[in-house]
Design a protein around this motif. Structure first.
Motif, mmCIF file in Angstrom:
data_model
loop_
_atom_site.group_PDB
_atom_site.id
_atom_site.type_symbol
_atom_site.label_atom_id
_atom_site.label_comp_id
_atom_site.label_asym_id
_atom_site.label_seq_id
_atom_site.Cartn_x
_atom_site.Cartn_y
_atom_site.Cartn_z
ATOM 1 N N UNK A 1 4.857 9.870 -7.199
ATOM 2 C CA UNK A 1 5.953 10.003 -8.189
ATOM 3 C C UNK A 1 5.382 10.255 -9.579
ATOM 4 N N UNK A 2 4.353 9.518 -9.962
ATOM 5 C CA UNK A 2 3.746 9.718 -11.278
ATOM 6 C C UNK A 2 3.116 11.105 -11.368
ATOM 7 N N UNK A 3 2.494 11.550 -10.278
ATOM 8 C CA UNK A 3 1.920 12.890 -10.256
ATOM 9 C C UNK A 3 3.008 13.947 -10.380
ATOM 10 N N UNK B 1 0.826 -1.209 0.000
ATOM 11 C CA UNK B 1 0.000 0.000 0.000
ATOM 12 C C UNK B 1 0.863 1.264 0.000
ATOM 13 N N UNK B 2 1.900 1.281 0.816
ATOM 14 C CA UNK B 2 2.791 2.449 0.851
ATOM 15 C C UNK B 2 3.538 2.621 -0.462
ATOM 16 N N UNK B 3 3.919 1.517 -1.099
ATOM 17 C CA UNK B 3 4.559 1.610 -2.413
ATOM 18 C C UNK B 3 3.594 2.159 -3.455
ATOM 19 N N UNK B 4 2.351 1.744 -3.367
ATOM 20 C CA UNK B 4 1.346 2.262 -4.295
ATOM 21 C C UNK B 4 1.183 3.769 -4.137
ATOM 22 N N UNK B 5 1.076 4.235 -2.901
ATOM 23 C CA UNK B 5 0.948 5.674 -2.644
ATOM 24 C C UNK B 5 2.206 6.408 -3.103
ATOM 25 N N UNK B 6 3.372 5.844 -2.796
ATOM 26 C CA UNK B 6 4.630 6.474 -3.218
ATOM 27 C C UNK B 6 4.691 6.643 -4.723
ATOM 28 N N UNK B 7 4.347 5.604 -5.449
ATOM 29 C CA UNK B 7 4.460 5.687 -6.902
ATOM 30 C C UNK B 7 3.349 6.526 -7.528
#
Length: 115
Positions: free
Chosen positions: A110-112, A101-107
């Motif tokens: 990053x994409x934003x 979940x934290x990786x999903x939020x991080x990326x």
């Protein structure tokens, strides 16, 4: 004096190797993932130093993605380690779900940031 320092260094590496060989396999896999993420960040920094940083947002996003992923993997390793008494009641599945979940939020961030 040089021989003594060399012998101390060899003894240190032997003790580190023997202690690390007792590490469980799942922690070794996480360690290799952290090393890969940091190595990828270093390659990106070297590439930027050689070629230039024209799309600076891309460079920054790539490096921050690698460093953020490495930090999250270290947190996962701390939570999954059975010798760590602070997280003894935490299930490894829950720790991995937190990591994902934290990786999903991080990326997503990053994409934003890429625009």
């Amino acid at each position: 004096m040089v021989k003594s320092t060399s012998k101390d260094a060899q003894d240190l590496f032997r003790s580190l190797h023997s202690a690390y060989s007792a590490t469980p396999t799942n922690l070794k896999i996480i360690d290799m993932y952290v090393v890969f993420a940091v190595f990828t960040a270093l390659i990106q920094v070297a590439y930027m130093a050689l070629v230039g940083s024209f799309p600076f947002n891309s460079f920054l996003s790539g490096v921050l993605s690698c460093v953020g992923t490495a930090v999250l993997a270290v947190c996962l390793r701390i939570q999954v380690n059975k010798e760590n008494k602070e997280f003894k009641d935490l299930a490894p599945e829950l720790a991995f779900a937190d990591f994902v979940l934290c990786n999903l939020v991080l990326h997503l961030v990053i994409i934003n940031f890429l625009g």
